[in-house]
Design an enzyme around this catalytic site. Structure first.
Site, PDB file in Angstrom:
ATOM      1  N   TYR A 109     -11.411  28.763  32.009  1.00 13.18           N
ATOM      2  CA  TYR A 109     -10.113  28.346  31.491  1.00 13.18           C
ATOM      3  C   TYR A 109      -9.787  26.993  32.094  1.00 13.18           C
ATOM      4  O   TYR A 109      -9.966  26.767  33.297  1.00 13.18           O
ATOM      5  CB  TYR A 109      -9.009  29.343  31.862  1.00 13.18           C
ATOM      6  CG  TYR A 109      -7.618  28.789  31.572  1.00 13.18           C
ATOM      7  CD1 TYR A 109      -7.081  28.871  30.291  1.00 13.18           C
ATOM      8  CD2 TYR A 109      -6.877  28.154  32.570  1.00 13.18           C
ATOM      9  CE1 TYR A 109      -5.823  28.339  30.020  1.00 13.18           C
ATOM     10  CE2 TYR A 109      -5.631  27.626  32.307  1.00 13.18           C
ATOM     11  CZ  TYR A 109      -5.103  27.722  31.027  1.00 13.18           C
ATOM     12  OH  TYR A 109      -3.868  27.178  30.754  1.00 13.18           O
ATOM     13  N   GLU A 197      -4.543  22.975  26.593  1.00  8.61           N
ATOM     14  CA  GLU A 197      -5.311  24.132  27.037  1.00  8.61           C
ATOM     15  C   GLU A 197      -6.667  24.180  26.350  1.00  8.61           C
ATOM     16  O   GLU A 197      -6.770  23.875  25.147  1.00  8.61           O
ATOM     17  CB  GLU A 197      -4.569  25.439  26.745  1.00  8.61           C
ATOM     18  CG  GLU A 197      -3.474  25.778  27.723  1.00  8.61           C
ATOM     19  CD  GLU A 197      -2.939  27.178  27.524  1.00  8.61           C
ATOM     20  OE1 GLU A 197      -2.584  27.820  28.525  1.00  8.61           O
ATOM     21  OE2 GLU A 197      -2.886  27.638  26.364  1.00  8.61           O
TER      22      GLU A 197
END
Length: 388
Positions: A109, A197
């Site tokens: 991530y 993101e």
């Protein structure tokens, strides 16, 4: 302003962030041609909506063969995808993204956002990629590693290394991650983004890093500096009333109550909703007409909240500082004359020309109720709903 995944990935590519080869598909008839250009015999087909959780809702599928690609496209296009973030009814699927499949070794991530409390850009990374990062942060906060970027010194090389090592990267992978991180920081600054993101950011079999997904939110208040980015706005992904409000320069958010609010100033709007709740009511919306409201804008705002079939009462709460209360009153009367109003309307005016505004309302001959203070106005609105 939210961007679609494909729009974010185009910006990623412009800034040097590696993304898979992909093409847009908006008609099943184009499936075979796109499959031929991308090559291979398997692809990822992704619904383009402004919401996360697409995979769990069937909006991301692995497809094998051109025939299956065409059939899947026909089944997905024109439907509405409902995820945990869309709410009931979902969002329309007008476009699909077709991408080459990737042989990956690990998932990470990677993200960054503006931390308003620190007044800094914060970069986040976790080895638990491909999962709900909110759940990871809640259950295992140590798995999420952060670096805070100074607005004076900017991104430092050691910060890139810290995050790369935390992810377990080594050798040339560390340098590749540093380049990706630098490009992402530059994109956020230059495009006035509030959130970026990549989940997952993957390490491929040949040791390369690749952004398999992309999320990018832009600051609405800075779009005047980026007309090309402003053109990426997709009205189909917005609540129709929120889109209309945007066109008229109004700040509007749909809620699930039945007492509509029209207020000038975000703080006063939140206080108004709080008092409605305190008195036992449910706000139907957040609506800030702004400090420079005109009669025409107020009329549009009034028509907007009346378009909500759930509204059973309307509370107008205006403090005349910059804006004049008599102009607000004129806008209310103009809107009521243009739109058939079947619900009670409670008006509280205070400040510049409040007496003149209240006089216009009281002598209008229309079914309007005035209140001397906000508590009284909220009580009248809640009572009107209970008695309806």
């Amino acid at each position: 302003m939210h961007l679609h995944e494909y729009q974010a990935k185009r910006l990623f590519a412009e800034y040097g962030i590696p993304v898979p080869a992909g093409e847009l598909l908006d008609s099943p008839a184009a499936a075979a041609e796109i499959a031929g250009r991308l090559g291979g015999d398997a692809w990822m087909l992704k619904a383009q909506v402004h919401a996360g959780g697409r995979g769990k809702a069937g909006g991301v599928r692995r497809i094998e063969g051109a025939d299956e690609l065409q059939a899947a496209a026909a089944a997905m296009l024109g439907t509405r995808l409902e995820t945990r973030q869309t709410g009931p009814g979902g969002l329309p699927v007008n476009t699909l993204l077709v991408e080459q499949t990737v042989a990956l070794v690990r998932e990470f991530y990677f993200g960054m956002l503006v931390d308003r409390a620190r007044e800094r850009l914060v970069v986040m990374a976790s080895a638990a990629g491909g999962m709900d990062i909110e759940e990871v942060a809640a259950t295992n906060p140590d798995a999420l590693v952060t670096e805070v970027i100074s607005p004076v010194a900017g991104l430092q090389t050691y910060q890139c290394r810290n995050l790369a090592f935390a992810l377990g990267l080594e050798g040339s992978q560390v340098g590749a991650f540093a380049e990706l991180m630098s490009a992402a920081v530059r994109l956020v600054h230059e495009c006035d983004a509030g959130l970026l993101e990549i989940n997952p950011l993957v390490l491929t079999g040949d040791g390369s890093l690749l952004a398999l997904d992309a999320k990018l939110d832009l600051d609405d208040n800075a779009l005047f500096r980026h007309p090309a980015l402003a053109d990426l706005y997709d009205a189909s992904q917005q609540d129709p009333r929120e889109h209309i409000a945007r066109e008229h320069g109004l700040n509007y958010i749909t809620l699930d109550g039945n007492i509509a609010c029209m207020v000038n100033g975000a703080g006063l709007a939140m206080a108004t909703m709080d008092l409605i709740k305190l008195e036992g009511g449910q706000p139907a919306n957040f609506l800030d007409v702004g400090g420079g409201a005109t009669a025409a804008r107020v009329a549009e705002a009034f028509k907007l909240i009346l378009s909500d079939a759930h509204v059973r009462a309307i509370l107008v709460n205006i403090f005349g500082g910059i804006v004049r209360c008599d102009l607000i009153a004129e806008g209310i009367l103009q809107a009521i004359q243009e739109v058939e109003v079947k619900v009670p309307v409670i008006v509280r005016l205070e400040g510049t020309n409040a007496a003149e505004g209240l006089a216009l309302i009281e002598h209008s001959g229309l079914n309007l109720q005035t209140a001397e203070d906000l508590t009284e106005a909220a009580q009248h609105a809640v009572a009107a709903v209970r008695n309806s």
